[in-house]
Write an enzyme that holds these catalytic residues in place. Structure first.
Site, mmCIF file in Angstrom:
data_model
loop_
_atom_site.group_PDB
_atom_site.id
_atom_site.type_symbol
_atom_site.label_atom_id
_atom_site.label_comp_id
_atom_site.label_asym_id
_atom_site.label_seq_id
_atom_site.Cartn_x
_atom_site.Cartn_y
_atom_site.Cartn_z
ATOM 1 N N SER A 1 58.254 20.284 56.920
ATOM 2 C CA SER A 1 58.755 21.431 58.167
ATOM 3 C C SER A 1 60.151 20.640 58.463
ATOM 4 O O SER A 1 59.774 22.685 57.949
ATOM 5 C CB SER A 1 57.768 19.996 59.254
ATOM 6 O OG SER A 1 57.353 20.979 60.496
ATOM 7 N N GLU B 171 47.795 26.110 59.855
ATOM 8 C CA GLU B 171 48.596 26.380 60.458
ATOM 9 C C GLU B 171 48.817 27.335 61.349
ATOM 10 O O GLU B 171 48.813 28.208 60.682
ATOM 11 C CB GLU B 171 49.617 25.228 59.329
ATOM 12 C CG GLU B 171 49.489 24.522 58.971
ATOM 13 C CD GLU B 171 50.543 23.318 58.227
ATOM 14 O OE1 GLU B 171 52.163 24.205 58.703
ATOM 15 O OE2 GLU B 171 50.211 23.325 56.667
ATOM 16 N N HIS C 288 49.034 20.815 59.213
ATOM 17 C CA HIS C 288 50.484 20.894 59.578
ATOM 18 C C HIS C 288 50.505 19.635 58.276
ATOM 19 O O HIS C 288 50.992 18.202 58.893
ATOM 20 C CB HIS C 288 51.395 20.717 60.813
ATOM 21 C CG HIS C 288 52.481 20.539 60.620
ATOM 22 N ND1 HIS C 288 53.163 21.816 60.019
ATOM 23 C CD2 HIS C 288 53.857 20.315 61.170
ATOM 24 C CE1 HIS C 288 54.664 21.708 60.342
ATOM 25 N NE2 HIS C 288 54.630 20.182 60.588
#
Length: 301
Positions: A149, A239, A269
């Site tokens: 991320s 996502e 995610h």
């Protein structure tokens, strides 16, 4: 579990029941991140300081009882998730341990500074300090950068800065659900708005505003990625950050970088966080291990 419910459905239901609030209190968000991602094993890692930066070391682990994967040469420098405003090396220890098992290599998770107290380029610079210290003992070809991320964004920022400073480039990189487009201009932010159980556009806008309101960190369209190491990208198809991965892969390819994009149908995610429940998460981490086996220098050879 209902007869026809897939394991990911239970993960999605749990995420919808307890969504992460990037628009709300940052202290509360940070506390929730610690609860969600930490390993239940308090002895799984060792606190250390590398290049003046606090880190946690996770030893190489075997992936299977038959020991088919032996501990590999080299090390993984890992950058955790958290929208640039939350997360710690301890709080992401579950994923770091799974990564150590899948790659057969030691994982060093960086406790980089967080926004808004320390905005861009603090996380990037902390990563570079730790990386530069590793170079005192290791060939750059033995080192891989892996980020999840926001940590994926830190990987990309760090690689660009290495090139600018003339530092040796690591042997390989991998990113999982990278948050790299801080303009939030990809079409998946709208297309997957109702499908993504974890993130919202408004929440990511808030996180991005804390980290970098303007400048080089914001817009990948302004980046040159030439000279990057071979990089593997994993992302879930539902996502809102899907476009970040697709567009990053296209940009890497146009800059003549070896890139492998893996889009996992129906996945959420940073789905390898849930590898204990999702076979896809384990498979994604194992593919990162194969990627590192292919590209990293084996000092023992």
């Amino acid at each position: 579990m209902p007869e026809h419910e897939a394991p990911v459905d239970a993960v999605i239901a749990a995420l919808r029941a307890n969504p992460l609030d990037f628009e709300g209190s940052i202290p509360e968000l940070r506390s929730e991140f610690e609860r969600l991602g930490a390993s239940p094993d308090p002895d799984a890692s060792i606190e250390d300081v590398i290049g003046g930066i606090p880190v946690r070391r996770f030893p190489a682990r075997q992936t299977a009882a038959d020991g088919r994967r032996n501990p590999g040469s080299g090390v993984v420098l890992f950058l955790h998730s958290g929208g640039y405003v939350a997360g710690t090396a301890l709080g992401s220890s579950g994923l770091a341990m799974a990564l150590a098992a899948a790659t057969g290599r030691e994982v060093i998770s960086v406790d980089y500074r967080l926004a808004p107290e320390a905005p861009y380029p603090a996380a990037r610079d902390d990563t570079l300090c730790a990386y530069s210290a590793l170079l005192e003992d290791k060939d750059p070809g033995e080192i891989a950068l892996v980020g999840a991320s926001a940590g994926g964004g830190v990987v990309i920022h760090a690689l660009m800065e290495m090139r600018e400073r003339g530092l040796p480039i690591p042997g390989a990189a991998a990113v999982i659900s990278p948050f790299v487009d801080l303009t939030l201009s990809g079409d998946s932010y709208e297309r997957n708005a109702d499908r993504d159980p974890s993130l919202t556009r408004r929440g990511l806008e808030a996180a991005a505003s804390h980290y970098a309101a303007s400048g080089r960190a914001v817009d990948p369209a302004a980046w040159s990625l030439q000279g990057f190491p071979p990089i593997q990208i994993h992302v879930g198809s539902i996502e809102i950050l899907l476009s970040d991965s697709v567009n990053l892969a296209a940009r890497l390819a146009s800059d003549d970088v070896h890139v492998e994009l893996e889009v996992w149908p129906g996945m959420v995610h940073v789905f390898p966080t849930f590898s204990a429940k999702l076979v896809e998460g384990t498979e994604a981490l194992e593919r990162i291990g194969v990627h590192l086996d292919r590209w990293l220098l084996d000092a023992s050879a």
